[in-house]
Write a protein that holds these residues in place. Structure first.
Motif, PDB file in Angstrom:
ATOM      1  N   GLN A  89       0.823  -1.201   0.000  1.00  0.00           N
ATOM      2  CA  GLN A  89       0.000   0.000   0.000  1.00  0.00           C
ATOM      3  C   GLN A  89       0.863   1.259   0.000  1.00  0.00           C
ATOM      4  O   GLN A  89       0.590   2.221  -0.729  1.00  0.00           O
ATOM      5  N   VAL A  90       1.879   1.271   0.829  1.00  0.00           N
ATOM      6  CA  VAL A  90       2.749   2.443   0.947  1.00  0.00           C
ATOM      7  C   VAL A  90       3.444   2.730  -0.384  1.00  0.00           C
ATOM      8  O   VAL A  90       3.504   3.886  -0.836  1.00  0.00           O
ATOM      9  N   ARG A  91       3.980   1.690  -1.025  1.00  0.00           N
ATOM     10  CA  ARG A  91       4.680   1.894  -2.295  1.00  0.00           C
ATOM     11  C   ARG A  91       3.718   2.364  -3.389  1.00  0.00           C
ATOM     12  O   ARG A  91       4.087   3.196  -4.224  1.00  0.00           O
ATOM     13  N   ALA A 112       1.569   6.648  11.337  1.00  0.00           N
ATOM     14  CA  ALA A 112       2.371   5.491  10.942  1.00  0.00           C
ATOM     15  C   ALA A 112       2.458   5.387   9.425  1.00  0.00           C
ATOM     16  O   ALA A 112       3.520   5.069   8.864  1.00  0.00           O
ATOM     17  N   THR A 113       1.354   5.668   8.744  1.00  0.00           N
ATOM     18  CA  THR A 113       1.337   5.552   7.284  1.00  0.00           C
ATOM     19  C   THR A 113       2.204   6.621   6.635  1.00  0.00           C
ATOM     20  O   THR A 113       2.986   6.330   5.713  1.00  0.00           O
ATOM     21  N   LEU A 114       2.077   7.853   7.096  1.00  0.00           N
ATOM     22  CA  LEU A 114       2.865   8.937   6.510  1.00  0.00           C
ATOM     23  C   LEU A 114       4.353   8.757   6.785  1.00  0.00           C
ATOM     24  O   LEU A 114       5.198   9.073   5.935  1.00  0.00           O
ATOM     25  N   ALA A 115       4.685   8.253   7.961  1.00  0.00           N
ATOM     26  CA  ALA A 115       6.101   7.988   8.272  1.00  0.00           C
ATOM     27  C   ALA A 115       6.660   6.908   7.359  1.00  0.00           C
ATOM     28  O   ALA A 115       7.798   7.008   6.866  1.00  0.00           O
ATOM     29  N   ALA A 116       5.868   5.864   7.098  1.00  0.00           N
ATOM     30  CA  ALA A 116       6.320   4.796   6.198  1.00  0.00           C
ATOM     31  C   ALA A 116       6.401   5.271   4.764  1.00  0.00           C
ATOM     32  O   ALA A 116       7.211   4.766   3.962  1.00  0.00           O
ATOM     33  N   LEU A 117       5.596   6.251   4.408  1.00  0.00           N
ATOM     34  CA  LEU A 117       5.533   6.752   3.033  1.00  0.00           C
ATOM     35  C   LEU A 117       6.747   7.602   2.665  1.00  0.00           C
ATOM     36  O   LEU A 117       7.226   7.578   1.514  1.00  0.00           O
ATOM     37  N   GLN A 118       7.272   8.351   3.616  1.00  0.00           N
ATOM     38  CA  GLN A 118       8.303   9.356   3.327  1.00  0.00           C
ATOM     39  C   GLN A 118       9.532   8.812   2.598  1.00  0.00           C
ATOM     40  O   GLN A 118       9.999   9.431   1.625  1.00  0.00           O
ATOM     41  N   GLU A 125       4.726  14.675  10.295  1.00  0.00           N
ATOM     42  CA  GLU A 125       4.737  13.791   9.129  1.00  0.00           C
ATOM     43  C   GLU A 125       4.039  14.433   7.930  1.00  0.00           C
ATOM     44  O   GLU A 125       4.484  14.305   6.784  1.00  0.00           O
ATOM     45  N   ILE A 126       2.944  15.153   8.182  1.00  0.00           N
ATOM     46  CA  ILE A 126       2.248  15.855   7.092  1.00  0.00           C
ATOM     47  C   ILE A 126       3.149  16.929   6.508  1.00  0.00           C
ATOM     48  O   ILE A 126       3.251  17.091   5.283  1.00  0.00           O
TER      49      ILE A 126
END
Length: 595
Positions: free
Chosen positions: A198-200, A324-330, A226-227
């Protein structure tokens, strides 16, 4: 020594670290009230002037503390009065538990005094969990599940305890058939994390965009850093749904402010021109303020799977924690080197604040309501909590009050009910006695139910560390939001019989109730008035006499709205000349500043 059911209930709440219960007494909860007396008022019972205000205060407490809010009411009319506040909790996804009394079990079904079918009454508002307790052995599981459900689903739950049961001896559940045990309080709430796939995929969509927009709501709270980093990497502008106004500082040059009918011009432009949209923790319902369908590729992140993918045709939905999602996305995002889009967003934001200042400082008769909010912004304490009611005052809160890091704020976002700001402030004060609180209230809401709660505020003032609690009343003698809706949406002139309010000095009423107050009738006095109120060691009220004809112009005026306004004036609006004059001045301030 034996324990009454009511004593057990309070003991269980203490195990859950419940410190405050907002309510009003009645014979349907006499057992619980007596138990509070035996427990030396632990949890503390906060007596509001009306059960509806108790429910609103519980919502405010929950919104600003992050904990479950509690309210209590007697059977019949007391229970009925809770409904509006509980619906506010339901629609804004706020955890609140209502403890409600009921007619004695021996009288049920006999049309007894104050007998109401409470399970049917609360079936919708407390659809996630509502139980009437008929045996004390139910209580551990019922109380625990009501609290756990409220926390997990961010929803109101209801526990009904008949009056006679409250005074019986408590008998715990046993290890046998048809008894339901419950584990002790002390749950640790976990975090839902996204999958790597999902993140990728989200990163691919965002990296492919050239004009990225981010929309954040209250579900993004706690993910500000994170935003900001995702916005930096993608070159995005960030718009805020009304319940997410306090997530990011308005001082950030790429934050476009509120979105929607009460929103800003740069937020409208951000959505109008973007090609990629990232929605984080928002269920903003007004799709006409989002990009045209098919214009933007969209990703949505929300930890509530029931609210995802329903406002815009999103390409990817991630049901997971925002931070958690935004941190994994960066790590998967590419730094955008072309700054043209971000430069445009920042120029629009800078121009907008110049427009707001020009409009706010445009003269009105007697006081421009925009200036009330603007002068507050210049003095807003760094750790303030701001509540706003429903009405035209919400527009000035949304557009003109600049939030900085650390400031919190909220409104009745989805129910948009009048009368919430003062009890929200009350709940906020009990949640954070060490922080200043400002409630922005229209005179319609103040007359509806705010005045009585001044007595409550004065009663508990000694518990709030001697810090300011400011109630600012926008007194324009008009139910102003509806008046403008009649004009702009219905093409109808103001109808005096429904729209005009009886004249009253809110300052005199406040002083009679023990709250210091000041009347402001001149724009030059506004700054000094705010200085006085924000430096006071306790509650104060500002009675500001505002011009009802300062128009809450939306970020984009449609042809229909212009035609409707023209029709309303032509049909003989009672304040037509001043209305037209003030509208022209306000629009001119925007035009000349933007150009």
């Amino acid at each position: 020594m034996s324990t009454d059911v009511a004593d057990f209930i309070l003991d269980r709440l203490r195990q859950w670290n419940v410190t405050h219960i907002f309510g009003y007494p009645g014979d349907g909860i006499n057992g619980l009230i007596s138990a509070l007396g035996r427990a030396d008022d632990d949890p503390k019972f906060v007596q509001t002037r009306h059960e509806e205000m108790a429910a609103f205060a519980a919502v405010g407490y929950a919104k600003f503390s992050g904990e479950v809010g509690f309210c209590m009411a007697t059977s019949g009319p007391g229970a009925i009065h809770l409904l509006n506040g509980l619906y506010d909790a339901k629609l804004d996804h706020v955890p609140v538990v209502a403890l409600i009394g009921q007619t004695a079990r021996t009288a049920m079904g006999g049309s007894y005094q104050q007998e109401v079918d409470l399970q049917t009454l609360f079936a919708d508002v407390a659809s996630d969990y509502i139980v009437e307790v008929n045996a004390s052995a139910q209580l551990p599981a019922v109380l625990d599940r009501a609290i756990r459900t409220a926390r997990t689903r961010r929803a109101p739950t209801v526990v009904i305890v008949p009056s006679d049961l409250q005074e019986e001896e408590y008998e715990p559940p046993e290890h046998r058939f048809k008894h339901v045990p419950s584990s002790d309080p002390g749950d640790v709430v976990g975090v839902i994390t996204p999958s790597d796939v999902q993140v990728r995929r989200a990163a691919e969509i965002l990296n492919a965009g050239e004009r990225v927009a981010i929309l954040i709501g209250q579900g993004a709270r706690g993910a500000a850093a994170e935003i900001a980093e995702v916005a930096r990497l993608t070159g995005a502008g960030v718009a805020k749904a009304l319940l997410g106004k306090d997530v990011l500082s308005d001082d950030l040059p790429y934050v476009t402010g509120s979105i929607g009918l009460l929103g800003t011009r740069p937020s409208y432009e951000l959505m109008r021109d973007c090609d990629t949209l990232l929605i984080v923790g928002s269920n903003f319902p007004y799709t006409q303020f989002l990009p045209e369908f098919g214009q933007a590729r969209a990703v949505q992140i929300d930890d509530d799977g029931t609210s995802i993918g329903m406002r815009y045709p999103t390409e990817l939905n991630i049901v997971a924690d925002a931070r958690a999602t935004l941190a994994a996305l960066q790590p998967h995002l590419h730094l955008r080197t072309d700054t043209a889009w971000r430069d445009t967003v920042e120029k629009n934001v800078q121009r907008w604040w110049s427009v707001v200042e020009e409009q706010a400082t445009t003269s009105a008769q007697p006081v421009n309501p925009m200036r009330v909010a603007w002068e507050l912004s210049r003095r807003l304490p760094a750790n303030a909590i701001v509540t706003a009611d429903s009405g035209s005052s919400t527009t000035w809160y949304a557009r003109c009050v600049k939030f900085t890091d650390g400031v919190r704020g909220s409104v009745s976002g989805t129910l948009a009910t009048m009368g919430c700001a003062v009890p929200y402030g009350l709940g906020a004060k009990f949640a954070h006695p060490d922080r200043p609180v400002i409630a922005l209230v229209g005179d319609g809401a103040m007359q509806m139910n705010g005045l009585a709660e001044l007595l409550t505020i004065n009663r508990y003032r000694q518990e709030w560390d001697g810090l300011p609690f400011v109630i600012c009343v926008f007194g324009n003698g008009d139910l102003n939001q509806v008046t403008w809706e009649l004009r702009a949406m219905g093409g109808a002139p103001k109808f005096e019989e429904s729209q005009s309010l009886p004249a009253v000095s809110y300052a005199e009423v406040a002083r009679a109730m023990g709250v210091d107050a000041m009347t402001v009738e001149c724009e030059a006095d506004l700054g000094d008035a705010w200085d006085w109120a924000l430096s006071a060691a306790g509650p104060t009220l500002l009675d500001v006499r505002c011009d009802p004809e300062v128009p809450p112009i939306p970020p984009h005026v449609t042809v229909d709205q212009m035609l409707n306004m023209t029709q309303a004036v032509a049909q003989g609006d009672p304040n037509a000349r001043h209305l037209v004059y003030q509208t022209i001045k306000t629009k001119a301030a925007e035009f000349f500043t933007r150009n």
